[in-house]
Design a protein around this motif. Structure first.
Motif, mmCIF file in Angstrom:
data_model
loop_
_atom_site.group_PDB
_atom_site.id
_atom_site.type_symbol
_atom_site.label_atom_id
_atom_site.label_comp_id
_atom_site.label_asym_id
_atom_site.label_seq_id
_atom_site.Cartn_x
_atom_site.Cartn_y
_atom_site.Cartn_z
ATOM 1 N N LYS A 1 0.815 -1.457 0.177
ATOM 2 C CA LYS A 1 0.244 -0.148 0.255
ATOM 3 C C LYS A 1 0.493 1.098 0.719
ATOM 4 O O LYS A 1 0.729 2.246 -0.533
ATOM 5 C CB LYS A 1 -0.732 -0.064 1.160
ATOM 6 C CG LYS A 1 -2.003 1.356 0.973
ATOM 7 C CD LYS A 1 -2.429 1.167 2.668
ATOM 8 C CE LYS A 1 -1.431 1.528 3.772
ATOM 9 N NZ LYS A 1 -2.167 1.870 5.010
ATOM 10 N N SER B 1 -5.490 4.541 -6.724
ATOM 11 C CA SER B 1 -6.935 3.433 -6.261
ATOM 12 C C SER B 1 -5.972 2.347 -6.146
ATOM 13 O O SER B 1 -6.622 1.273 -5.006
ATOM 14 C CB SER B 1 -7.347 3.364 -7.789
ATOM 15 O OG SER B 1 -7.820 4.842 -8.229
ATOM 16 N N LEU B 2 -4.645 1.970 -6.554
ATOM 17 C CA LEU B 2 -4.375 0.665 -5.678
ATOM 18 C C LEU B 2 -3.982 0.747 -4.573
ATOM 19 O O LEU B 2 -4.376 -0.518 -3.388
ATOM 20 C CB LEU B 2 -3.307 0.157 -6.614
ATOM 21 C CG LEU B 2 -2.109 -0.701 -5.831
ATOM 22 C CD1 LEU B 2 -3.254 -2.495 -5.931
ATOM 23 C CD2 LEU B 2 -0.550 -1.136 -6.873
ATOM 24 N N GLU C 1 -5.832 2.189 -2.123
ATOM 25 C CA GLU C 1 -7.043 2.073 -0.750
ATOM 26 C C GLU C 1 -7.559 0.655 -1.757
ATOM 27 O O GLU C 1 -7.815 -0.278 -0.364
ATOM 28 C CB GLU C 1 -7.732 2.819 -1.494
ATOM 29 C CG GLU C 1 -9.540 3.269 -1.592
ATOM 30 C CD GLU C 1 -10.735 4.097 -1.554
ATOM 31 O OE1 GLU C 1 -11.447 3.777 -2.149
ATOM 32 O OE2 GLU C 1 -10.423 5.123 -2.717
ATOM 33 N N GLN C 2 -7.445 0.282 -2.221
ATOM 34 C CA GLN C 2 -7.707 -1.527 -2.462
ATOM 35 C C GLN C 2 -7.105 -1.878 -1.412
ATOM 36 O O GLN C 2 -7.645 -3.323 -0.957
ATOM 37 C CB GLN C 2 -7.533 -2.090 -3.895
ATOM 38 C CG GLN C 2 -7.957 -3.330 -4.352
ATOM 39 C CD GLN C 2 -9.255 -3.443 -3.989
ATOM 40 O OE1 GLN C 2 -10.610 -2.756 -4.647
ATOM 41 N NE2 GLN C 2 -10.160 -4.272 -3.539
ATOM 42 N N ASP D 1 -7.887 -1.702 2.091
ATOM 43 C CA ASP D 1 -8.717 -2.103 2.147
ATOM 44 C C ASP D 1 -9.324 -3.826 2.130
ATOM 45 O O ASP D 1 -9.507 -4.506 3.191
ATOM 46 C CB ASP D 1 -10.365 -2.337 0.514
ATOM 47 C CG ASP D 1 -10.568 -1.378 0.687
ATOM 48 O OD1 ASP D 1 -10.940 -0.116 1.740
ATOM 49 O OD2 ASP D 1 -11.790 -0.500 -0.338
ATOM 50 N N THR D 2 -8.092 -4.783 1.724
ATOM 51 C CA THR D 2 -7.288 -5.589 1.533
ATOM 52 C C THR D 2 -6.831 -6.315 2.944
ATOM 53 O O THR D 2 -7.141 -7.011 3.226
ATOM 54 C CB THR D 2 -7.030 -6.264 0.589
ATOM 55 O OG1 THR D 2 -7.012 -5.930 -1.043
ATOM 56 C CG2 THR D 2 -5.865 -7.666 0.090
#
Length: 70
Positions: free
Chosen positions: A14, A24-25, A27-28, A31-32
Motif C-alpha cells: 500500500k 486506487s491500488l 486504497e484497494q 481494504d484488503t
C-alpha cells in the motif's frame, strides 16, 4: 496471530502504491488489509474454540468458586 506477516506485506505494498502515484491500488490494498485482519482474527478464534480454550476457562473459574464455598 502467527500470520500477521501478511498484514505487514499488504501495508508495504500500500505504501509503495501511494508513493508511486497509484492511489486506487493503495486504497484497494488498504481494504484488503482490513479484510485480512478480520479473517485472521476469525481463524484464530475458531482455533481457540476448537482447542477448548474459551470453554475450559469458564469451567475452571466455576470449579474454583465452588471449592471455596465448600
Amino acid at each position: 496471530m502467527t500470520n500477521e506477516w501478511i498484514l505487514d506485506v499488504l501495508t508495504d505494498l500500500k505504501n509503495f502504491a501511494r508513493a508511486n502515484g497509484l492511489p486506487s491500488l493503495a486504497e484497494q490494498l488498504a481494504d484488503t488489509a482490513d479484510l485480512a485482519a478480520v479473517e485472521l482474527a476469525s481463524v484464530e478464534m475458531k482455533a481457540s474454540t476448537a482447542n477448548g480454550d474459551e470453554l475450559s476457562a469458564g469451567r475452571n473459574i466455576g470449579e474454583a468458586g465452588e471449592g471455596r464455598r465448600a
